[in-house]
Design a protein around this motif. Structure first.
Motif, PDB file in Angstrom:
ATOM      1  N   TYR A   8      -7.922  -7.844 -27.010  1.00 27.94           N
ATOM      2  CA  TYR A   8      -7.491  -7.231 -28.260  1.00 27.94           C
ATOM      3  C   TYR A   8      -8.330  -7.746 -29.436  1.00 27.94           C
ATOM      4  O   TYR A   8      -8.727  -8.913 -29.467  1.00 27.94           O
ATOM      5  N   ARG A   9      -8.567  -6.866 -30.375  1.00 29.38           N
ATOM      6  CA  ARG A   9      -9.203  -7.273 -31.628  1.00 29.38           C
ATOM      7  C   ARG A   9      -8.284  -8.273 -32.345  1.00 29.38           C
ATOM      8  O   ARG A   9      -7.084  -8.073 -32.452  1.00 29.38           O
ATOM      9  N   GLY A  10      -8.855  -9.363 -32.802  1.00 24.76           N
ATOM     10  CA  GLY A  10      -8.085 -10.387 -33.504  1.00 24.76           C
ATOM     11  C   GLY A  10      -7.401 -11.374 -32.588  1.00 24.76           C
ATOM     12  O   GLY A  10      -6.668 -12.253 -33.069  1.00 24.76           O
ATOM     13  N   ALA A  11      -7.620 -11.258 -31.264  1.00 26.80           N
ATOM     14  CA  ALA A  11      -6.990 -12.177 -30.319  1.00 26.80           C
ATOM     15  C   ALA A  11      -7.728 -13.511 -30.301  1.00 26.80           C
ATOM     16  O   ALA A  11      -8.895 -13.611 -30.690  1.00 26.80           O
ATOM     17  N   THR A  12      -7.034 -14.528 -29.829  1.00 28.68           N
ATOM     18  CA  THR A  12      -7.638 -15.843 -29.619  1.00 28.68           C
ATOM     19  C   THR A  12      -7.828 -16.037 -28.126  1.00 28.68           C
ATOM     20  O   THR A  12      -6.863 -15.982 -27.357  1.00 28.68           O
TER      21      THR A  12
ATOM     22  N   ARG B  11      -4.213 -24.488 -37.495  1.00 27.30           N
ATOM     23  CA  ARG B  11      -4.461 -23.905 -38.822  1.00 27.30           C
ATOM     24  C   ARG B  11      -5.630 -22.938 -38.772  1.00 27.30           C
ATOM     25  O   ARG B  11      -5.587 -21.863 -39.398  1.00 27.30           O
ATOM     26  N   ALA B  12      -6.672 -23.320 -38.047  1.00 19.81           N
ATOM     27  CA  ALA B  12      -7.831 -22.429 -37.935  1.00 19.81           C
ATOM     28  C   ALA B  12      -7.458 -21.132 -37.228  1.00 19.81           C
ATOM     29  O   ALA B  12      -7.858 -20.039 -37.651  1.00 19.81           O
ATOM     30  N   ILE B  13      -6.679 -21.240 -36.149  1.00 20.21           N
ATOM     31  CA  ILE B  13      -6.265 -20.042 -35.421  1.00 20.21           C
ATOM     32  C   ILE B  13      -5.410 -19.139 -36.304  1.00 20.21           C
ATOM     33  O   ILE B  13      -5.589 -17.914 -36.336  1.00 20.21           O
ATOM     34  N   ASP B  14      -4.464 -19.723 -37.029  1.00 22.28           N
ATOM     35  CA  ASP B  14      -3.622 -18.916 -37.918  1.00 22.28           C
ATOM     36  C   ASP B  14      -4.448 -18.230 -38.989  1.00 22.28           C
ATOM     37  O   ASP B  14      -4.211 -17.064 -39.326  1.00 22.28           O
ATOM     38  N   PHE B  15      -5.413 -18.944 -39.538  1.00 24.21           N
ATOM     39  CA  PHE B  15      -6.277 -18.373 -40.575  1.00 24.21           C
ATOM     40  C   PHE B  15      -7.076 -17.199 -40.028  1.00 24.21           C
ATOM     41  O   PHE B  15      -7.168 -16.137 -40.665  1.00 24.21           O
ATOM     42  N   LEU B  16      -7.661 -17.365 -38.836  1.00 22.63           N
ATOM     43  CA  LEU B  16      -8.474 -16.303 -38.251  1.00 22.63           C
ATOM     44  C   LEU B  16      -7.618 -15.115 -37.820  1.00 22.63           C
ATOM     45  O   LEU B  16      -8.034 -13.958 -37.948  1.00 22.63           O
ATOM     46  N   LYS B  17      -6.420 -15.389 -37.305  1.00 20.61           N
ATOM     47  CA  LYS B  17      -5.531 -14.295 -36.928  1.00 20.61           C
ATOM     48  C   LYS B  17      -5.118 -13.472 -38.149  1.00 20.61           C
ATOM     49  O   LYS B  17      -5.030 -12.246 -38.085  1.00 20.61           O
ATOM     50  N   SER B  18      -4.827 -14.161 -39.251  1.00 27.68           N
ATOM     51  CA  SER B  18      -4.420 -13.436 -40.451  1.00 27.68           C
ATOM     52  C   SER B  18      -5.529 -12.526 -40.960  1.00 27.68           C
ATOM     53  O   SER B  18      -5.258 -11.521 -41.603  1.00 27.68           O
TER      54      SER B  18
END
Length: 514
Positions: free
Chosen positions: A278-282, A397-404
């Protein structure tokens, strides 16, 4: 008669109506819910060297240059020339703002011996001097730096408390948004242990060293009349000033796009339901050393660049030249997107700086480059820049920032040989969307690589173990392995592996010829 109706209860959201003055300092306004209390004093305390003076000066500079609010800086230690020189490294041209009458710096020299000789202490003269400075430029913001020098020779606690109340009341009556700095005490927020009781907002700065790694933290101890962040927030001081790193995405309200993107490996796309991730997935790629984690991350990056998307690649083990050379050996071309500006490689050792500095660099590079894909290779090394718990918090924090921002993220992590394969050393496997496990198995005198998908949220995916091969034309997934993990014989026209292309033969074949 009907009884009088009681006043409606004040809702929590009403606290947002408290007037605030935006500081302009990156992240601080988010932590404070909009800025410092407008027309009220704020106490900024901390040990020597934690950044109190720099924060106060940036508060004035941002207000004068961005908010149209002139400011007065009353210094009791440093001269105007010293202050201007100290903040020049942050990119602040204080002399220009002074010449434009947007900032006024007043150095007040207090002779302790005179106070001791006369035995008198009265702030009336200070009020007159500060009032004149405020009126001369129409100041809306004021900084007093620091209280220790102002009250250094005053030992009577009763008089000290009374004068502090007079000072904070005077600032409120003038309607200026003020920052007052103070040194931290041994067991109290300040040396006097009194200032926090007479200020509306208290900000504590901390500069600590753990395992030879220095980190800075900011905490809002008190903020009357409004909600605020109560955690410790890392902050950084660099050439662009101060940046506070708030916890982003803590409310888990980021969007979930339904668009799917290819990994660049047809066999892997097939394993992931035939359409990729998915686009925006980690995406987390884990495995022991030599399993091909970096190669898979590079293949995904190249595929994104071929779609015309920007890719930001953070490397913590190899230099950009080394990465491009190594990937070229398996048919992955990173040099072309580098030349076209689609790929940006950022390489640094994890121990070069603290975790908050790495996180700030990720924030700034993402905001400046606007990528669609971010690669962090590997995340395991980040624990060397701090504790494992701190590294895990930083990655979350990095994951949350990139997901947002709906940015697809690929992270690689090292798993310990001989330990459980389904354990990520970074401790973030539970929050990633797709987890790919790479492993090597020795059989018949040679080592073979295998790939399996441990999880992939929101999509059907194969549970079979697939052969994972590095060829001169990139990554190839072979037939599914059976329970004993023996790979079926490769077709004669299948791409050769990188080792075979370079003339090397598996050991068992060499022995057969002897």
């Amino acid at each position: 008669m009907n009884p009088p109706r009681s006043a409606p209860r004040r809702r929590a959201s009403d606290s947002l109506s408290l007037p605030k003055a935006a500081t302009g300092i990156a992240g601080l306004d988010a932590v404070t819910g909009g800025g410092l209390p407008l027309g009220r004093p704020t106490l900024v305390c901390g040990a020597a060297g934690c950044g109190k003076t720099l924060l106060a000066m940036e508060f004035l500079v941002r207000g004068a240059s961005e908010q149209g609010e002139p400011g007065v800086f009353m210094a009791f230690e440093e001269t105007p020339a010293e202050l201007a020189q100290n903040v020049r490294s942050l990119g602040f041209d204080v002399e220009r703002l002074v010449a434009q009458k947007k900032i006024l710096i007043d150095h007040v020299e207090i002779d302790r011996s005179e106070i001791e000789e006369t035995g008198e202490y009265d702030l009336e003269a200070l009020f007159i001097r500060l009032g004149y400075a405020i009126d001369s430029i129409g100041a809306k913001r004021v900084v007093l730096d620091t209280l220790e020098v102002l009250f250094a020779s005053l030992g009577n606690e009763a008089i000290l408390r009374a004068e502090l109340r007079r000072l904070f009341r005077w600032l409120k009556d003038r309607g200026v948004t003020a920052i007052v700095t103070a040194e931290r005490g041994d067991k109290t927020l300040t040396r006097h242990g009194l200032e926090e009781y007479v200020s509306d907002c208290v900000i504590l700065l901390d500069h600590r060293v753990t395992d030879q790694i220095a980190t800075r933290r900011l905490r809002i101890v008190k903020y009357r009349g409004t909600s605020h962040g109560t955690n410790e927030f890392p902050f950084l001081i660099d050439e662009d000033g101060i940046e506070v790193l708030p916890i982003t995405g803590a409310r888990l309200d980021h969007a979930a796009p339904s668009e799917r993107i290819s990994t660049g490996v047809p066999g892997l796309d097939e394993v992931l339901g035939g359409r990729g991730v998915y686009r925006g997935a980690t995406v987390l790629v884990s495995g022991t050393a030599g399993t091909g984690k970096s190669t898979l991350a590079a293949q995904i990056a190249e595929a994104s660049c071929r779609r015309g998307e920007r890719v930001l690649y953070f490397a913590f083990e190899e230099s950009p030249d080394q990465i491009t050379r190594n990937m070229r050996s398996v048919g992955i071309d990173l040099a072309s997107p580098l030349r076209k500006g689609l790929l940006r490689l950022q390489a640094a050792r994890p121990t070069l700086q603290g975790l908050e500095a790495h996180l700030t660099r990720i924030y700034r590079e993402v905001r400046g480059f606007q990528p669609r894909l971010v690669v962090v290779d590997p995340i395991t090394n980040l624990s060397r820049g701090g504790t494992e718990a701190a590294a895990e918090a930083m990655l979350m924090r990095a994951i949350d920032f990139l997901k947002s921002a709906q940015i697809t993220t690929v992270m690689t992590t090292l798993t310990s040989g001989g330990g459980p394969r389904e354990v990520s050393q970074a401790g973030i496997s539970s929050i990633v969307d797709t987890w790919i496990l790479l492993e090597t198995v020795e059989s018949g005198g040679e080592r073979n690589r295998f790939l399996s998908v441990l999880k992939s949220r929101g999509m059907a995916h194969s549970n079979r173990v697939r052969a994972f091969e590095l060829t001169e034309n990139g990554i190839r997934l072979g037939d599914a392995a059976d329970g004993k993990r023996q790979v079926r014989k490769r077709p004669a026209n299948a791409p050769r592996s990188a080792a075979e292309s370079s003339g090397r033969r598996p050991r068992n074949r060499e022995r057969a010829r002897k």
